[in-house]
Design a protein around this motif. Structure first.
Motif, PDB file in Angstrom:
ATOM      1  N   GLN A  19      -9.939  14.273   9.036  1.00  0.00           N
ATOM      2  CA  GLN A  19     -10.845  13.773  10.148  1.00  0.00           C
ATOM      3  C   GLN A  19     -12.289  13.980  10.016  1.00  0.00           C
ATOM      4  O   GLN A  19     -12.934  13.352  10.920  1.00  0.00           O
ATOM      5  N   ARG A  20     -12.584  15.043   9.526  1.00  0.00           N
ATOM      6  CA  ARG A  20     -14.009  15.139   9.266  1.00  0.00           C
ATOM      7  C   ARG A  20     -14.706  14.084   8.334  1.00  0.00           C
ATOM      8  O   ARG A  20     -15.869  13.962   8.222  1.00  0.00           O
ATOM      9  N   VAL A  21     -13.967  13.399   7.482  1.00  0.00           N
ATOM     10  CA  VAL A  21     -14.499  12.124   6.549  1.00  0.00           C
ATOM     11  C   VAL A  21     -14.177  11.217   7.211  1.00  0.00           C
ATOM     12  O   VAL A  21     -14.930  10.188   6.861  1.00  0.00           O
TER      13      VAL A  21
ATOM     14  N   ALA B 228     -10.194  15.073   1.052  1.00  0.00           N
ATOM     15  CA  ALA B 228      -9.705  15.635   2.253  1.00  0.00           C
ATOM     16  C   ALA B 228      -8.333  15.392   2.243  1.00  0.00           C
ATOM     17  O   ALA B 228      -7.844  16.619   2.954  1.00  0.00           O
ATOM     18  N   LEU B 229      -7.495  14.372   2.067  1.00  0.00           N
ATOM     19  CA  LEU B 229      -6.279  14.443   2.113  1.00  0.00           C
ATOM     20  C   LEU B 229      -5.409  15.157   1.109  1.00  0.00           C
ATOM     21  O   LEU B 229      -4.268  15.841   1.614  1.00  0.00           O
ATOM     22  N   GLU B 230      -6.124  15.651   0.038  1.00  0.00           N
ATOM     23  CA  GLU B 230      -5.288  16.153  -0.883  1.00  0.00           C
ATOM     24  C   GLU B 230      -5.473  17.773  -0.383  1.00  0.00           C
ATOM     25  O   GLU B 230      -4.409  18.508  -0.111  1.00  0.00           O
ATOM     26  N   LYS B 231      -6.463  18.185   0.167  1.00  0.00           N
ATOM     27  CA  LYS B 231      -6.658  19.527   0.695  1.00  0.00           C
ATOM     28  C   LYS B 231      -5.809  19.699   1.930  1.00  0.00           C
ATOM     29  O   LYS B 231      -5.328  20.890   2.293  1.00  0.00           O
ATOM     30  N   GLY B 232      -5.644  18.596   2.605  1.00  0.00           N
ATOM     31  CA  GLY B 232      -4.759  18.762   3.764  1.00  0.00           C
ATOM     32  C   GLY B 232      -3.330  18.805   3.896  1.00  0.00           C
ATOM     33  O   GLY B 232      -2.729  18.856   4.843  1.00  0.00           O
ATOM     34  N   GLY B 233      -2.900  18.474   2.459  1.00  0.00           N
ATOM     35  CA  GLY B 233      -1.572  18.485   2.248  1.00  0.00           C
ATOM     36  C   GLY B 233      -0.778  16.922   2.834  1.00  0.00           C
ATOM     37  O   GLY B 233       0.201  17.309   3.169  1.00  0.00           O
ATOM     38  N   ALA B 234      -1.610  16.222   2.702  1.00  0.00           N
ATOM     39  CA  ALA B 234      -1.077  14.955   3.096  1.00  0.00           C
ATOM     40  C   ALA B 234       0.474  14.571   2.522  1.00  0.00           C
ATOM     41  O   ALA B 234       0.867  14.924   1.222  1.00  0.00           O
ATOM     42  N   ILE B 235       1.359  14.075   3.172  1.00  0.00           N
ATOM     43  CA  ILE B 235       2.720  13.896   2.654  1.00  0.00           C
ATOM     44  C   ILE B 235       2.803  12.390   2.062  1.00  0.00           C
ATOM     45  O   ILE B 235       2.849  11.426   3.085  1.00  0.00           O
ATOM     46  N   TRP B 236       3.022  12.223   0.896  1.00  0.00           N
ATOM     47  CA  TRP B 236       3.195  10.916   0.333  1.00  0.00           C
ATOM     48  C   TRP B 236       4.485  10.487  -0.268  1.00  0.00           C
ATOM     49  O   TRP B 236       4.900   9.243  -0.477  1.00  0.00           O
TER      50      TRP B 236
ATOM     51  N   ALA C 275       0.992  -1.195   0.030  1.00  0.00           N
ATOM     52  CA  ALA C 275      -0.079  -0.067  -0.042  1.00  0.00           C
ATOM     53  C   ALA C 275       0.919   1.170   0.019  1.00  0.00           C
ATOM     54  O   ALA C 275       1.996   1.163   0.398  1.00  0.00           O
ATOM     55  N   ASP C 276       0.238   2.218  -0.607  1.00  0.00           N
ATOM     56  CA  ASP C 276       0.945   3.658  -0.302  1.00  0.00           C
ATOM     57  C   ASP C 276       0.676   4.202   1.146  1.00  0.00           C
ATOM     58  O   ASP C 276      -0.213   3.898   1.880  1.00  0.00           O
ATOM     59  N   VAL C 277       1.628   5.051   1.539  1.00  0.00           N
ATOM     60  CA  VAL C 277       1.563   5.623   2.807  1.00  0.00           C
ATOM     61  C   VAL C 277       1.847   7.121   2.854  1.00  0.00           C
ATOM     62  O   VAL C 277       2.453   7.710   1.866  1.00  0.00           O
ATOM     63  N   GLY C 278       0.986   7.792   3.673  1.00  0.00           N
ATOM     64  CA  GLY C 278       1.039   9.394   3.810  1.00  0.00           C
ATOM     65  C   GLY C 278       1.204   9.558   5.070  1.00  0.00           C
ATOM     66  O   GLY C 278       0.776   8.677   6.136  1.00  0.00           O
ATOM     67  N   TYR C 279       1.632  10.875   5.469  1.00  0.00           N
ATOM     68  CA  TYR C 279       1.784  11.456   6.731  1.00  0.00           C
ATOM     69  C   TYR C 279       0.750  12.694   6.735  1.00  0.00           C
ATOM     70  O   TYR C 279       0.503  13.389   5.589  1.00  0.00           O
ATOM     71  N   ARG C 280       0.124  12.929   8.080  1.00  0.00           N
ATOM     72  CA  ARG C 280      -0.373  14.162   8.162  1.00  0.00           C
ATOM     73  C   ARG C 280       0.339  15.613   8.203  1.00  0.00           C
ATOM     74  O   ARG C 280       1.338  15.361   9.242  1.00  0.00           O
ATOM     75  N   THR C 281       0.088  16.297   7.402  1.00  0.00           N
ATOM     76  CA  THR C 281       0.931  17.854   7.859  1.00  0.00           C
ATOM     77  C   THR C 281       0.254  18.407   8.961  1.00  0.00           C
ATOM     78  O   THR C 281      -0.986  18.547   9.046  1.00  0.00           O
ATOM     79  N   PRO C 282       0.848  18.820   9.838  1.00  0.00           N
ATOM     80  CA  PRO C 282       0.597  19.302  11.302  1.00  0.00           C
ATOM     81  C   PRO C 282       0.049  20.829  10.848  1.00  0.00           C
ATOM     82  O   PRO C 282       0.443  21.550   9.946  1.00  0.00           O
TER      83      PRO C 282
END
Length: 534
Positions: A488-490, A517-525, A191-198
């Motif tokens: 987290q809203r989705v 939501a992940l794209e708008k939140g700037g998730a790091i892939w 799977a692909d992994v992403g991190y949350r941008t704080p």
């Protein structure tokens, strides 16, 4: 479906004959003596296994940051796909997520480097790890992300969030392959992994050096008192490492907090900063949830009794701005006390029973059993619905403790039956049971005293089926998803997969909304998105 020996079962290894051959080895279908190093190299170049993993495959050992026991690489991939086959009603991303929460994961050096731009793992309350800080030679406790996302890959997973649980012997590894974060299972990228941008508030600190992120984690989580006054074997919950974790955090300087008690002013300042940032980003005063959850105060702390101690933080957060939803987790309180809680700003009542079976409750939670008692705790949960309303009363269960050694249930069926009885009772009275998988924290009594094998995945998946069935039967609402983070809203929370099942099953357009939501939140892939985030 379980893997078969014919080539049609290996769509991920179709690029080259050598990759097919190496792929079969990676899932245990080709003996080691039939494999050439050149095959593994070709497989690695095609991005199917990580550089670290292929170098160790010839010896039959996979490295995940710490050396695992020698084992056939067929076991975990085959086991996972058998679970897909045996539980076809449960989405595969939830099957993988429960396994990660059950077994934890490791991070390569490259993956930890990318995490430098991510929201950092917090130790403000529990460790939530399967290995102590003293064994983290690379200081992962300072580098690992709080959560990560998984999506896509060979199983075409829909996005879900996973809370990081560092482990020394997990078959799972987060690594970087061709510049992109990947989740590996026994060395095979699944799977692909992403991190949350704080949020930006994480960059701020108080004059004494205390980071805003250590006061409020994840934009919502507050632990004003990082210890618990249930001391020792006669009082402490036996699964919990809150006091031991505070000791290791202090020893290894894992955060910037200099005292076990946060000031009300600190908490209010950070909460207001979060609200300001989110309002500016969204363009309107969006609703925000804050959750206050700390250790029990059995007598007084700084001369103040438990209720008054925590309600000061509630009032400072709740009334300082619009649309704030405040959860308070304490011991179960009587109805009149809860009326007072609500009048002072508590929106959501969350007394955590931890385990349904009365016998196990008295063994595992001796302090709670002595102070409140099982019968009174359950009765107060039901009464709390009259005060706060349905959807606003919850109780966490550390599921898996039902099978804790040496006094837990011996079979999955017995354990599932017991906890399902609790699900039915509480849901029928409007109480929302919340389940977080048991983390066998090395600083807890249960893990130090007894050998605790991993809980079988069948327990979690069977319980999840029963949970969903009763959730529909009793007409409960989907848990609140009020958050400052767009994902987290989705999506469901990182620490449990029970909400994911409800959300994914009920939300028909889930994949698109989650990816958006992940794209708008700037998730790091990837390494490049990490540089952009910084």
């Amino acid at each position: 479906m379980p893997r078969q020996s014919d080539e049609s079962a290996f769509p991920l290894f179709e690029e080259e004959d050598k990759c097919k051959h190496a792929g079969r080895y990676a899932v245990g279908l080709v003996p080691e003596h039939d494999l050439q190093i050149s095959d593994l190299a070709e497989c690695e170049r095609n991005g199917l296994i990580s550089p670290d993993a292929w170098m160790n495959l010839k010896g039959g050992i996979i490295e995940t940051g710490a050396k695992m026991t020698q084992q056939s690489t067929a076991s975990n991939i085959q086991r996972t796909e058998n679970l897909f086959h045996n539980y076809p009603d449960i989405p595969p991303e939830i099957v993988v997520k429960q396994d990660l929460l059950r077994l934890g994961e490791g991070f390569s050096d490259s993956a930890l480097d990318v995490a430098s731009a991510a929201e950092k793992k917090s130790y403000r309350k529990f460790s939530m790890d399967l290995v102590p800080m003293s064994s983290m030679k690379r200081q992962e406790y300072l580098k690992a992300p709080e959560n990560f996302f998984i999506k896509g890959g060979i199983y075409k997973l829909r996005p879900v969030a996973v809370q990081t649980k560092l482990a020394a012997d997990s078959p799972y590894l987060v690594d970087v392959i061709d510049g992109r974060l990947k989740l590996l299972l026994d060395g095979v990228a699944i799977a692909d992994v992403g991190y949350r941008t704080p949020l930006k508030y994480y960059t701020k600190s108080f004059p004494d050096g205390t980071s805003y992120g250590d006061i409020v984690g994840g934009g919502y989580s507050i632990a004003p008192f990082r210890l618990c006054q249930f001391w020792g074997i006669q009082e402490e919950c036996k699964f919990c490492d809150i006091n031991e974790n505070a000791r290791q955090v202090k020893k290894f300087k894992a955060d910037t907090l200099s005292a076990p008690v946060m000031t009300v002013e600190q908490v209010a300042t950070v909460a207001n900063e979060i609200a300001k940032e989110v309002s500016e980003r969204d363009g309107y005063p969006a609703p925000i949830r804050f959750a206050i959850s700390s250790g029990t105060i059995t007598s007084r702390l700084h001369g103040i009794e438990e209720d008054e101690f925590y309600l000061r933080y509630v009032e400072a957060i709740k009334w300082a701005g619009p649309r704030r939803y405040v959860t308070l987790a304490t011991n179960a309180k009587d109805k009149e006390t809860l009326k007072g809680h609500r009048s002072r700003g508590v929106d959501h009542c969350h007394p955590n029973l931890e385990v349904w079976d009365k016998r196990l409750f008295e063994w595992i939670c001796p302090g709670k059993a002595k102070r409140v008692g099982w019968e009174q705790w359950v009765r107060r949960l039901v009464e709390a619905v009259d005060v706060f309303g349905e959807g606003n009363v919850a109780s966490t269960f550390v599921c898996g403790m039902e099978m804790a050694q040496p006094y837990g249930f011996n079979t999955v069926d017995e354990a599932v039956k017991s906890t399902t009885e609790g699900i039915k009772f509480l849901m029928s009275h409007g109480v929302h049971p919340r389940f977080t998988p048991w983390v066998r924290e090395p600083g807890s009594y249960l893990q130090k005293k007894y050998d605790q094998p991993a809980i079988p995945p069948e327990f979690y998946l069977q319980l999840l089926r029963n949970y969903y069935e009763n959730h529909k039967r009793y007409g409960l609402s989907v848990p609140h998803r009020i958050s400052c983070y767009l994902d987290q809203r989705v999506m469901g929370t990182g620490f449990s997969f029970f909400d994911d099942y409800l959300i994914i099953t009920e939300q028909k357009d889930y994949r698109r909304l989650a990816l958006q939501a992940l794209e708008k939140g700037g998730a790091i892939w990837s390494c490049s998105s990490k540089d952009a985030a910084m």
